[in-house]
Design an enzyme around this catalytic site. Structure first.
Site, PDB file in Angstrom:
ATOM      1  N   ALA B 239       0.831  -1.208   0.000  1.00  0.00           N
ATOM      2  CA  ALA B 239       0.000   0.000   0.000  1.00  0.00           C
ATOM      3  C   ALA B 239       0.865   1.257   0.000  1.00  0.00           C
ATOM      4  O   ALA B 239       2.098   1.190   0.079  1.00  0.00           O
ATOM      5  CB  ALA B 239      -0.931  -0.010   1.200  1.00  0.00           C
ATOM      6  N   HIS B 240       0.205   2.398  -0.042  1.00  0.00           N
ATOM      7  CA  HIS B 240       0.921   3.674  -0.147  1.00  0.00           C
ATOM      8  C   HIS B 240       1.784   3.938   1.094  1.00  0.00           C
ATOM      9  O   HIS B 240       1.409   3.621   2.203  1.00  0.00           O
ATOM     10  CB  HIS B 240      -0.005   4.858  -0.411  1.00  0.00           C
ATOM     11  CG  HIS B 240      -1.206   4.980   0.445  1.00  0.00           C
ATOM     12  ND1 HIS B 240      -2.148   5.965   0.237  1.00  0.00           N
ATOM     13  CD2 HIS B 240      -1.650   4.261   1.495  1.00  0.00           C
ATOM     14  CE1 HIS B 240      -3.096   5.842   1.125  1.00  0.00           C
ATOM     15  NE2 HIS B 240      -2.829   4.822   1.899  1.00  0.00           N
ATOM     16  N   ASN B 241       2.932   4.526   0.826  1.00  0.00           N
ATOM     17  CA  ASN B 241       3.859   4.970   1.872  1.00  0.00           C
ATOM     18  C   ASN B 241       4.490   3.837   2.679  1.00  0.00           C
ATOM     19  O   ASN B 241       5.116   4.080   3.709  1.00  0.00           O
ATOM     20  CB  ASN B 241       3.168   5.957   2.828  1.00  0.00           C
ATOM     21  CG  ASN B 241       2.794   7.250   2.123  1.00  0.00           C
ATOM     22  OD1 ASN B 241       1.721   7.349   1.529  1.00  0.00           O
ATOM     23  ND2 ASN B 241       3.691   8.222   2.140  1.00  0.00           N
TER      24      ASN B 241
END
Lengths: 351, 351, 351
Positions: B239-241
């Site tokens: 997922a993001h980050n």
């Protein structure tokens, strides 16, 4: 279509005129003359006396009234028979007519059978062989030296890596990847990994179907195999050197680790995981989300849970867990009673 | 190939003629003169006296009989050394020779290094930079302003979104998507969601490998990072980050939620899930299908289960659960005994 | 941009000059005159007196000192408001300007709206309809008779099967497959399977977003539906005939089996599985990795675990499991005490 032909197509038993022509299938309350209808839900039996359909698909035990349809095909699963018949009269929309789209990019050393459909943007690499009647839709990629039998159907954006062997009547849905590298690395002293060459390939035997976005890795040496008649749903992971027996079905998001051997005629529920190098015997069902950490040896058994156990055992354990809070209360009561007995016993002693 | 060169390639210790030429590798019972063979399974040691091979790869502790091969490379993992050697003598089938296929669509502002292989139907958007010796196979798409270092290998049908940064020697398998939007929405008063802009990007450092159909989302701001030497199997969600430390390996179908920081040199089993914003320390193993709901802080520990705990604790709990049915019996017996004692005690009282 | 316009865009309350022009947004310690800044973390409030920004985005309860910014937009979620504003001033990199790339392959019977962007290598099959302002990026494939509303955005390598209906403002990420066959087979007497025709289609309503490598299967008959405003993350499986209610969000790797009806405004955690034919009421949260084996009927409840239960119950059970080892000790002590009591009682008897 003659009723006898339809009965054959459905594998049903015809009680009626084999020469009768039917022109379509419709719901029992809608069917007109010339059409066949079906009963799969008992609540529709009330329409048997009033339907205009002359012909009926139903299960062996249905009593058709004397004013009902005269021509009957009896099958074990009337709803599926309805679907098969519906599709027969209303074939699915064709993506394209046969032929090679001018934008397909086909290496000069590739060999194509007759009557193939090669869609726009399809890429076929060197030395690939595509059998008769295969349909490969837009933007799919067939790697070098792939061999594909007859009557295969690949939807758009499928990828088949080099040297994969696909037999006959195989269906592969979009986004599936057949033959990506197995996941193998040797750790070095500095913690870095060296990639182990994945020199094997994949075999998909006759009548296999592969769902969308499913990944099947090539073997390290030899072949990862999915045997004839097996059906894999979407988003499944099949690792290197796995062997899936014939007529085994797997629901979506199953993950099979390396070198696992799954037997024939198994049913694997969604999101199941099977750890590496295990064996699953023939005719085994594995319940959804189970985690298989030991070989499953009892053919004919349903397994469930993490770690997967025979389902009775899994349910017993789950039942026991549900009783845990009341068990804590039972034990508290016992402790109180024992304390009371001890107190009394001590009193007796001291008297 | 000279034996000394092969020993270097394998990181092994040569005991024999460094100038000896070997022409291939074969199983010990098949190898002919001029070939090297190997022993990784003790049951094949019986062939050491009869093999025609002049040279042998084996582990440091093998005793080679005096009539066995005279030239020996000793390595810690002879089977992997066999695979490395086999591939060295039998290089994998090339998908294509270097060059830019005429059907590739390359924006005029994109910059390509030397000796690149750009396959049929590949699309390279504006301002993308592709380093020397990169190979990008058919129908892969490289978004705007992507930068890619040297010696990368992208199989067909890979998608790289805008501004993703790929360093050197990165391998990406088919169907992988690098840089899709992170999953972020703000709920409104009416229950509808407003999309949070995902303005960051992704960095894949040197020697990363990404499996087929794996998704790596771009950061909301800044970068989602997979550090050098990490290897991700198929169908993984990053997922993001998220930040994945160096030399960490993840098996198939792992899911890492937003902003998680996974340490270096970790091993994450198949189908593991890690909840958002957690940290996993360096050198941690997580058993397959575990669900990580708290940060894992004990470097060097193997965690397992849902919620993930140190594996000893997880096994103790699993053992306790297996004893539950017998525990219920124990308690029933205790209750009977206590009732008998109470009855007797009551009798005594009433006397 | 005028401050009043920005306040409207953010749905915030403006306290300041509606006509003030702002030229960008920056962190509070970096912002210059002409820029707006924001406070979402209290530790940055110390900069309120020294920032050069004239305008500020903050939550309703922040006290702005008299020497702080004079023009304030108050919003409930200042960090998201920052991201929205940042994107407004720094629009994401465009993949391409509008128009039809000459390498796109569009059937002559397909109909395209105005101002569409059709990327290189895109394939649009016969009778497909693409609404105004749609953007379809490289190598995506739109099957026969697909209909797509206005303002949709498809990233590269998306596949949409025949007859799928996509409404307005739908976003689909790379590798997603919409409309692959549902997974249905009838077993024959010999153990082989016959494919059940999948004659239905898929409807994605307005404002739906579909993550990368997600698979949504077409219905057997009728439609698999994702209702307006729902957001699906990456690598999700939606089986045939599923109905997802409006404004429901699902995290990555969720698997929904056939004919499940998920309510509106639900939140489904990562890797959750829902078994076939179940119903999930509106406004339900399901914790990550849960396995749903019965319909979830309590609207407004959070469920967790396998099998999924209301979260309090799940935590109570988890707590009980953690106490199991000490429970075993408690029972051992009780058994010893009872044995002692029995011995004493027996002695008494024998006296």
């Amino acid at each position: 279509m003659k009723l006898s032909e339809l009965a054959d197509f459905l594998g049903g038993k015809l009680d009626g005129d084999p020469e009768l022509e039917v022109s379509g299938i419709a719901k029992i309350e809608d069917a007109g003359s010339g059409q066949i209808t079906f009963i799969s839900n008992p609540k529709y039996e009330k329409f048997l006396s009033t339907t205009e359909a002359e012909a009926l698909i139903c299960s062996p035990d249905i009593q058709v009234p004397s004013n009902g349809p005269k021509h009957i095909i009896r099958v074990s699963d009337p709803y599926s028979a309805f679907l098969f018949t519906l599709e027969r009269f209303n074939p699915p929309m064709a993506w394209a007519s046969s032929g090679i789209h001018p934008t397909a990019i086909i290496d000069s050393t590739a060999r194509l059978g007759s009557n193939v459909t090669i869609g726009p943007g399809v890429v076929i690499y060197k030395e690939a062989k595509i059998g008769n009647n295969c349909r490969i839709h837009a933007n799919s990629v067939i790697g070098p030296a792939v061999s594909m039998g007859e009557d295969c159907l690949l939807y758009p954006n499928v990828t088949v890596y080099h040297q994969v062997q696909i037999h006959n009547r195989v269906i592969i849905h979009s986004g599936a990847v057949i033959g990506s590298d197995g996941f193998g690395f040797v750790p070095g002293k500095d913690g870095s990994y060296r990639k182990i060459p994945q020199m094997g390939f994949v075999i998909l035997e006759d009548d296999v179907e592969i769902g969308s976005n499913t990944s099947i890795d090539r073997a390290t040496l030899g072949a990862t195999v999915v045997k004839h008649g097996s059906k894999l749903d979407n988003l499944i992971q099949i690792a290197h050197n796995v062997n899936v027996g014939e007529n085994t079905v797997m629901a979506a998001q199953v993950g099979i680790a390396g070198s696992v051997k799954v037997g024939a005629n198994c049913q694997v529920g969604g999101q199941v995981g099977i750890a590496g190098h295990l064996e699953v015997a023939n005719n085994i069902n594995i319940g959804a989300q189970s985690g298989v950490s030991k070989s499953l040896t009892l053919s004919g058994t349903t397994y469930f849970g993490t770690p997967a156990k025979p389902i009775k055992e899994a349910f017993r354990m789950e039942g026991a867990m549900r009783q845990l809070p009341s068990l804590f209360r039972q034990i508290k009561e016992l402790e109180d009673k024992v304390a009371a007995l001890e107190a009394k016993s001590g009193e007796g002693k001291h008297q």
